[in-house]
Design a protein around this motif. Sequence first.
Motif, short mmCIF file in Angstrom:
data_model
loop_
_atom_site.label_atom_id
_atom_site.label_comp_id
_atom_site.label_asym_id
_atom_site.label_seq_id
_atom_site.Cartn_x
_atom_site.Cartn_y
_atom_site.Cartn_z
N TYR A 100 26.62 26.78 39.03
CA TYR A 100 26.19 28.15 38.77
C TYR A 100 27.41 29.07 38.69
O TYR A 100 27.58 29.99 39.50
N PRO A 101 28.28 28.85 37.71
CA PRO A 101 29.58 29.53 37.68
C PRO A 101 29.55 31.02 37.39
O PRO A 101 30.54 31.71 37.62
N HIS A 102 28.44 31.52 36.89
CA HIS A 102 28.40 32.92 36.47
C HIS A 102 27.80 33.85 37.52
O HIS A 102 27.69 35.06 37.27
N ILE A 103 27.44 33.32 38.68
CA ILE A 103 26.86 34.15 39.74
C ILE A 103 27.97 34.60 40.68
O ILE A 103 28.72 33.77 41.19
N PRO A 104 28.11 35.91 40.93
CA PRO A 104 29.17 36.37 41.83
C PRO A 104 28.98 35.85 43.25
O PRO A 104 27.86 35.79 43.76
N VAL A 105 30.09 35.48 43.88
CA VAL A 105 30.07 34.89 45.22
C VAL A 105 30.94 35.72 46.16
O VAL A 105 32.13 35.94 45.89
N VAL A 106 30.34 36.19 47.25
CA VAL A 106 31.09 36.87 48.32
C VAL A 106 31.25 35.86 49.44
O VAL A 106 30.28 35.45 50.06
N LEU A 107 32.49 35.45 49.69
CA LEU A 107 32.78 34.44 50.70
C LEU A 107 33.32 35.11 51.95
O LEU A 107 34.43 35.66 51.95
N ASP A 108 32.54 35.09 53.02
CA ASP A 108 32.95 35.62 54.31
C ASP A 108 33.31 34.42 55.18
O ASP A 108 32.40 33.76 55.71
N PRO A 109 34.58 34.11 55.34
CA PRO A 109 34.97 32.89 56.05
C PRO A 109 34.78 33.02 57.56
O PRO A 109 35.74 33.25 58.31
N LEU A 135 36.04 29.57 43.91
CA LEU A 135 34.71 29.97 43.45
C LEU A 135 34.36 31.40 43.86
O LEU A 135 33.35 31.94 43.42
N ALA A 136 35.20 32.00 44.71
CA ALA A 136 34.87 33.29 45.30
C ALA A 136 35.24 34.47 44.40
O ALA A 136 36.38 34.59 43.96
N THR A 137 34.27 35.32 44.17
CA THR A 137 34.53 36.60 43.52
C THR A 137 35.29 37.51 44.48
O THR A 137 36.17 38.26 44.08
N LEU A 138 34.90 37.43 45.76
CA LEU A 138 35.54 38.24 46.79
C LEU A 138 35.59 37.46 48.09
O LEU A 138 34.60 36.85 48.50
N LYS A 173 39.25 35.58 43.39
CA LYS A 173 39.50 36.65 42.42
C LYS A 173 39.92 37.94 43.10
O LYS A 173 40.64 38.75 42.52
N ALA A 174 39.46 38.16 44.33
CA ALA A 174 39.80 39.38 45.05
C ALA A 174 39.65 39.15 46.55
O ALA A 174 38.92 38.25 46.98
N VAL A 175 40.35 39.99 47.32
CA VAL A 175 40.32 39.88 48.78
C VAL A 175 40.07 41.25 49.38
O VAL A 175 40.64 42.26 48.92
N LEU A 176 39.21 41.31 50.39
CA LEU A 176 39.03 42.52 51.20
C LEU A 176 39.28 42.11 52.65
O LEU A 176 38.45 41.44 53.27
N ILE A 177 40.44 42.48 53.19
CA ILE A 177 40.74 42.17 54.59
C ILE A 177 40.19 43.29 55.46
O ILE A 177 40.53 44.47 55.28
N LYS A 178 39.36 42.91 56.42
CA LYS A 178 38.70 43.88 57.28
C LYS A 178 39.55 44.12 58.53
O LYS A 178 39.79 43.21 59.31
N SER A 220 27.21 40.73 53.22
CA SER A 220 25.90 40.62 52.59
C SER A 220 25.52 41.92 51.87
O SER A 220 24.84 41.89 50.84
N ALA A 221 25.99 43.05 52.39
CA ALA A 221 25.74 44.32 51.69
C ALA A 221 26.49 44.36 50.37
O ALA A 221 25.97 44.84 49.35
N ILE A 222 27.73 43.85 50.35
CA ILE A 222 28.48 43.78 49.10
C ILE A 222 27.73 42.91 48.08
O ILE A 222 27.59 43.28 46.91
N ALA A 223 27.22 41.76 48.54
CA ALA A 223 26.46 40.88 47.66
C ALA A 223 25.21 41.58 47.12
O ALA A 223 24.87 41.45 45.95
N ALA A 224 24.54 42.33 48.00
CA ALA A 224 23.33 43.04 47.57
C ALA A 224 23.65 44.08 46.50
O ALA A 224 22.94 44.19 45.49
N PHE A 225 24.72 44.82 46.70
CA PHE A 225 25.08 45.84 45.71
C PHE A 225 25.56 45.21 44.40
O PHE A 225 25.35 45.77 43.32
N LEU A 226 26.19 44.03 44.48
CA LEU A 226 26.54 43.30 43.25
C LEU A 226 25.27 42.89 42.51
O LEU A 226 25.19 43.01 41.28
N ALA A 227 24.29 42.38 43.24
CA ALA A 227 23.03 41.96 42.63
C ALA A 227 22.33 43.14 41.96
O ALA A 227 21.62 42.97 40.96
N ARG A 228 22.54 44.32 42.51
CA ARG A 228 21.92 45.52 41.95
C ARG A 228 22.67 46.05 40.73
O ARG A 228 22.28 47.05 40.15
#
Length: 277
Positions: A100-109, A135-138, A173-178, A220-228
């Motif tokens: 499923y390569p076209h679905i954005p993936v938020v990977l929270d390790p 595979l991670a979009t973020l 593809k991108a990183v968000l360090i919390k 999961s909120a990032i994933a939800a807003f991407l889905a929207r």
Amino acid sequence: MKKFKYTSVLTIAGSDSGGGAGIQADLKTFAALGCYGTSAITAITVQNTLGVTAIHSIPPEIVAGQITAVMDDIKPLAIKIGMIHSAELALAIATTLKNYPHIPVVLDPVMVATSGDQLIEHDTIGLLKKELFPLATLLTPNLDETALLTGKRVNNVTDMQNAAAELLKKGCKAVLIKGGHLQGDTLYNFYLDQNADQELFSSVAVQSRNTHGTGCTLSSAIAAFLARGNSLKNAIIQAQHYIHQAIEQGAQVVTGQGHGPVNHFFNPQIAIQYELE
């Protein structure tokens, strides 16, 4: 007669029996943001607000089966990945998601719980970077997870910037360090992507003991807003606003004797639907 479909999201993560993190936090977040939540459970934890006392991994073929069942039928518009306890699970998830390569993936390790408990087997980290990072979009690690992934301590914003650049070399593809674990009245998250677009986000720290599941909730909120239908940067901005309010609105609530959850439902949104063609 017109027919509609809910905006759906898939979470691939562990179950938190205390209800504040993992699958439970993800599904609450999806619902609060108007999305239809689906799940593939990777592990069952014995957990409450005081900590994690046991972890039982789900067999890799069952996890892969859950993902395939959801993706082929309900067809989520975004995927969030959380706790992956073993190398076998990481490989099974990566192999399945390549379909499923076209679905954005938020990977929270997810590697370290709020309580300080380590949630991942050591040999899983290398496979996680090799198989799932590409595979991670973020990628959304906290400071402890960033240190485990890079082998270097992260003590300030400069360290966050250097670590983000290093993590990008692993293929995401991108990183968000919390930076929520940094001490101070201002919290910082640092964003960097493969196009060298970078941004330092800041917010006023909320004094609260109820911070269990904040990382799960943000990703999961990032994933939800991407889905929207939001762009990645806009999804991050909106998700950060959501988690800040969820922490603020849950600060005075007592749930258990330790680190309680945020208030996911401080402002629940009506389920978002779109018309089927």
